[in-house]
Enzyme design. Structure first.
Site, PDB file in Angstrom:
ATOM      1  N   ARG A 203      43.800   8.688   6.821  1.00  0.00           N
ATOM      2  CA  ARG A 203      42.829   9.957   7.280  1.00  0.00           C
ATOM      3  C   ARG A 203      41.456   9.431   7.446  1.00  0.00           C
ATOM      4  O   ARG A 203      40.702  10.198   7.897  1.00  0.00           O
ATOM      5  CB  ARG A 203      42.881  11.047   6.094  1.00  0.00           C
ATOM      6  CG  ARG A 203      42.372  10.472   4.592  1.00  0.00           C
ATOM      7  CD  ARG A 203      42.702  11.674   3.610  1.00  0.00           C
ATOM      8  NE  ARG A 203      42.130  11.346   2.245  1.00  0.00           N
ATOM      9  CZ  ARG A 203      42.795  10.894   1.482  1.00  0.00           C
ATOM     10  NH1 ARG A 203      44.202  10.543   1.739  1.00  0.00           N
ATOM     11  NH2 ARG A 203      42.533  10.424   0.117  1.00  0.00           N
ATOM     12  N   TYR A 204      40.938   8.262   6.928  1.00  0.00           N
ATOM     13  CA  TYR A 204      39.599   7.881   7.192  1.00  0.00           C
ATOM     14  C   TYR A 204      39.546   6.844   8.296  1.00  0.00           C
ATOM     15  O   TYR A 204      38.288   6.746   8.855  1.00  0.00           O
ATOM     16  CB  TYR A 204      39.126   7.211   5.866  1.00  0.00           C
ATOM     17  CG  TYR A 204      39.043   8.030   4.789  1.00  0.00           C
ATOM     18  CD1 TYR A 204      38.599   9.176   4.477  1.00  0.00           C
ATOM     19  CD2 TYR A 204      39.877   7.805   3.455  1.00  0.00           C
ATOM     20  CE1 TYR A 204      38.357   9.976   3.579  1.00  0.00           C
ATOM     21  CE2 TYR A 204      39.899   8.585   2.513  1.00  0.00           C
ATOM     22  CZ  TYR A 204      39.170   9.692   2.500  1.00  0.00           C
ATOM     23  OH  TYR A 204      39.175  10.587   1.245  1.00  0.00           O
ATOM     24  N   THR A 205      40.522   6.178   8.433  1.00  0.00           N
ATOM     25  CA  THR A 205      40.361   5.042   9.638  1.00  0.00           C
ATOM     26  C   THR A 205      40.807   5.625  11.198  1.00  0.00           C
ATOM     27  O   THR A 205      41.376   6.655  11.068  1.00  0.00           O
ATOM     28  CB  THR A 205      41.319   3.698   9.044  1.00  0.00           C
ATOM     29  OG1 THR A 205      42.611   4.389   9.063  1.00  0.00           O
ATOM     30  CG2 THR A 205      40.870   3.417   7.859  1.00  0.00           C
TER      31      THR A 205
END
Length: 935
Positions: A203-205
């Site tokens: 969900r961050y990358t």
């Protein structure tokens, strides 16, 4: 044992669900007692009986058909065990057959659908689906990044119904520049590190496709180049392959473990790979050696040094091989005064965890397994890798580095197992077979693309021709359309009046009024010419295999020119990377002491500190009863020590294999190191650093026989020894020295007679010969010692002027150092002895008392200080094992007839048994300072 399975041809919906029941009791099935293992298996795979929550009339009634006597149980469904066609739904089969077929089905499913890559595009299904999903999402290299979670969700929902972790891990690996030689995905964010740090959550990358991926794998996907197959739920289709333009399997490699099979393919350089592919296109009969000229070996993303080419050749030839990789290191000098150095690790082997490597080195240092290291730290940053290993003062960087290679992952091996899916089957292939399989696939892709383009061009040309006909008859066309009452009638009228096809008529009806101008007609005419030219070229391409291969080469070279980068892994052909004991043992100086009883021990040079002349000395250790020191010499750990026995036999052993002992230890029996015969004694030891072609061994016996043998004859000695010299009865080999033809030999008898003769005067003979007479010995006299005068000191031998006694002390070397058995010694200038042929009496060199005789003679003066005096040291060993180490410069320079000065006070130590020299370069300066203070 037989297993009951349902007939796969009968739908389950045609009968009511069956309730499983073992129906087994000890009284009814006594035959099962004989097959307990089958009973255990049946009970483990059969669920326990459950109560059926339905009316009794609807329950299943079962009856026993029988027991076949081999443990097979057959259960039939009464009344409801037949389908509508009257066929039974119970299939009788052997358990081992069903297990084999089921396991093979599972194994092939894993092989083809999960673990092994396809030879044609070099991708596993999960990687192929990720790239295709990103392509469908429009994540090109020029578009903004999107969250990896979006891509993972697309892959899971449409193509790959498995765990999200597996998909995300595969995506991350394709974005890591230390995992793939040419990454296929460009990541934005934390995608892990070479220290095995995990990537950030999906969900961050963010990610998008690399430009290389678009050009190499996805460029021709929409042109019917590969087959599309339904996805897992038949909701849409996905490509069975990607139309690769370069052998991606060799470019980025692959690894995977399947059922009973695995693959491990190394990555290669893009430019070299394209060159090898071009070479195979031009010469289909090219040999492996010819292909290696273009692609000499793997190219790993982490760099390193590939040691040797034997493993590469084997892997490229058979598909299996072992490639040894070393990290790239450099030696830096930290302090020029103390000469402290550091090993800098700049690159590590492929798939090596840097953090684990640093931790392993630290553990080895802490546990004192790895010596010579004072500190280790990781200074790696964004600019590159830098691991600093500081060494202690005096540590040899080469030895520490070899120990790192042997004890850590700084040297590791990559086991090649080049297995891929070809024609639906796993296959082990070599380099040429892999390239040829890709070429065959690429030819198919180019042909399908050409046919697709040809079909489109022909269809468009057909439409353009119809439009041109309509424009040429514009008025008639307009009238025809105006007269028609509907579109269908208008199209039919156009087809009939102008002999057009249905598509041509529809195209004319679809033309807008603005395109009825003369300018637009010219555009259609030009388009028709262009289409006909394109059709001609495509037809020519499809009819020529040569043109297809040429186009494949051009497209591959285009990718090479756009995305090529230099090789990262260096190739070292001269070293295979195999480390031996000698590679990790410091080549330090050592002392070897041998007793007459055959005990040997190795000691450090600083075991005996430097002492003044005339002192008692220090004991070399405990000796056995009636034992005495025989020889005492200086060598290095890597030297090959030649042991010559009194019987004329020579043995060999590395110096480092002699056990190291303390000064007071008795030593190790030589019979544990050498295969000595009964009563055989070692009388001379020669350490050899290199078996040079121009070097000889001069051998001298007690009775005065001498000969010269080439050193090369002793380079390879079997464990039982070989003959070095033939001896006459009552004679024994006592002295052996290494020399060249330009050197001189100095021999002395026990009565002090000396002969100097050129080595060239001594005939070079074979091993199994006796030699010639060295010097005439008077009755009762024997040879006492021998030494070599190097060619560098030859000019001193030409001095024949008589010099008075008062001038001797100021005369520069070289000198002959005489040592008597009673501990006396002196130096006499070499110039006082003229050269003579063999078989002469010689000149007086020492005047002895009636109870004394010569013990040893040496040539000294090789190393001189600023004052012109010798910087060498002499080590004296008595029969009782006492050792004294003194400076040569402290020994007086006297005439040939003088008795000399006291070198060592023997008292109860017996006589001088042996003596040896230590050069100035090998002397420890701390010992000299300690001696100066003591004096």
């Amino acid at each position: 044992m037989k297993l009951h399975t349902l007939n796969p041809q009968t739908p389950l919906t045609q009968s009511k669900p069956m309730a499983f029941s073992t129906g087994i009791t000890p009284s009814r099935f006594s035959g099962l007692r004989k097959t307990s293992s089958e009973l255990r298996f049946l009970s483990s795979v059969t669920p326990p009986p459950r109560k059926q929550l339905r009316p009794v009339s609807a329950r299943r009634k079962e009856e026993e058909v029988g027991d076949e006597g081999n443990g097979s149980v057959i259960l039939r469904d009464r009344g409801e065990n037949e389908d509508r066609n009257g066929g039974e739904r119970v299939v009788l089969t052997e358990l081992h057959k069903e297990a084999t077929e089921a396991y093979m089905s599972y194994a092939m499913s894993v092989l083809l659908g999960r673990a092994l890559p396809d030879v044609r595009d070099g991708l596993k299904p999960v990687h192929r689906r990720i790239l295709y999903a990103m392509h469908e999402l429009g994540l090109s290299s020029k578009k903004p990044y999107k969250k990896c979670a979006r891509v993972v969700g697309e892959v899971l929902g449409k193509f790959h119904p498995h765990g999200d972790t597996a998909v995300y891990d595969s995506l991350v690996r394709m974005a890591q520049d230390f995992s793939l030689r040419s990454p296929l995905i460009r990541g934005h964010g934390n995608f892990g590190s070479i220290d095995a740090d995990p990537p950030a959550a999906m969900r961050y990358t963010e990610c998008r496709l690399e430009a290389l991926t678009e050009s190499m794998l996805l460029a021709d996907l929409e042109q019917n180049t590969v087959d599309f197959v339904p996805n897992f739920d038949n909701s849409q289709k996905e490509p069975s392959l990607l139309p690769a333009r370069v052998p991606n399997l060799l470019l980025n490699g692959a690894s995977g473990i399947a059922v009973g099979m695995a693959t491990n393919i190394p990555p290669h350089n893009l430019g070299e790979l394209v060159d090898a592919l071009s070479a195979l296109i031009h010469n289909p009969e090219a040999t492996l050696q010819e292909l290696l000229e273009y692609m000499p070996g793997p190219d790993f993303p982490t760099g390193g040094i590939i040691m040797g080419n034997i493993g590469i050749l084997e892997a490229f030839r058979t598909g299996r091989g072992r490639v040894v990789i070393r990290g790239k290191t450099d030696i830096e000098l930290l302090d020029s005064k103390t000469k402290r150095a550091a090993i800098i690790i700049q690159e590590i082997p492929y798939q090596t965890n840097k953090a684990s490597l640093v931790e392993k080195i630290a553990d080895l240092v802490e546990n004192k397994i790895l010596e010579g290291v004072s500190d280790i730290r990781d200074e790696s940053d964004r600019s590159g890798m830098r691991i600093v290993i500081e060494l202690k003062r005096g540590s040899d960087p080469a030895i520490v580095l070899n120990n790192l290679y042997r004890l850590t992952a700084l040297q590791s091996s990559f086991s090649c197992n080049m297995v891929g899916i070809l024609n639906g089957q796993p296959k082990l292939m070599g380099l040429k077979e892999l390239l040829q399989a890709f070429l065959d696939f690429r030819c198919s892709v180019v042909e399908r693309r050409a046919r697709f383009k040809l079909s489109q061009a022909q269809e468009r040309n057909h439409i353009v021709e119809g439009i041109i006909v309509g424009l040429d008859n514009l008025d008639e066309v307009i009238n025809t359309i105006r007269k028609a009452s509907s579109n269908a009638l208008a199209a039919a009228s156009l087809r009939k009046e102008f002999e057009l096809s249905e598509k041509q008529a529809e195209a004319i009806l679809d033309i807008s009024l603005r395109r009825l101008t003369a300018l637009e007609r010219n555009k259609f005419v030009e388009e028709g010419k262009s289409l006909r030219t394109q059709i001609s070229k495509l037809e020519e391409l499809l009819s020529s295999k040569k043109q297809i291969l040429q186009l494949i080469e051009e497209e591959a070279i285009e990718i090479k020119n756009k995305f090529f980068n230099p090789r990262r892994s260096m190739l070292e052909d001269t070293d295979s990377g195999d480390l031996e004991d000698i590679d990790v043992i410091p080549n330090e100086e050592m002392l070897l002491a041998i007793s007459e009883k055959g005990y040997v021990k190795r000691m450090k040079p600083d075991t005996f500190n430097l002492q003044n002349r005339g002192t008692i000395g220090k004991s070399v250790g405990k000796l056995r009863v009636n034992d005495a020191m025989s020889d005492f010499l200086v060598c290095r750990a890597h030297d090959k020590v030649l042991y010559f026995s009194d019987k004329g036999t020579v043995y060999s052993s590395p110096a480092y294999k002699i056990p190291e002992c303390s000064r007071t230890a008795a030593g190790t029996p030589l019979v544990q190191i050498l295969s000595l015969s009964d009563g055989e004694r070692i009388t001379s030891i020669i350490p050899v650093s290199e078996f040079a072609a121009d070097q000889y061994l001069v051998m001298l016996t007690v009775n005065g026989y001498i000969k010269k043998v080439s050193l090369n004859y002793f380079a390879s000695i079997r464990c039982t020894g070989i003959i070095a010299i033939q001896l006459v009865p009552d004679d024994e080999l006592k002295w052996v020295k290494c020399c060249s033809n330009n050197d001189f030999v100095a021999m002395a008898s026990q009565n002090g007679m000396v002969i100097l003769t050129p080595c060239a005067n001594i005939r070079a003979l074979g091993r199994n010969t006796r030699g010639s007479v060295a010097m005439r010995l008077k009755e009762g006299d024997k040879v006492a010692s021998m030494d070599i005068i190097p060619d560098a000191l030859q000019k001193e031998l030409d001095k024949t002027l008589e010099v008075q006694q008062r001038q001797y002390r100021s005369m520069k070397g070289p000198w002959l150092l005489f040592v008597s058995e009673s501990g006396y010694g002196k130096r006499v200038p070499v110039s006082r002895f003229r050269t003579s042929p063999l078989n002469r009496v010689g000149l007086f060199g020492y005047k002895f008392s009636s109870e004394d005789c010569l013990a040893a003679v040496f040539v000294v003066g090789f190393s001189l200080g600023e004052d012109g005096e010798s910087d060498e040291q002499v080590v004296l060993v008595s029969q009782s094992g006492t050792v004294n180490r003194i400076k040569v410069r402290d020994i007086s320079i006297q005439s040939r007839y003088a008795r000399g000065v006291i070198l060592m006070r023997l008292e109860h130590a017996g006589k001088i048994q042996s003596a040896s020299l230590i050069s100035a370069a090998d002397a420890d300066p701390e010992d000299e300072d300690a001696t100066a203070v003591a004096a």
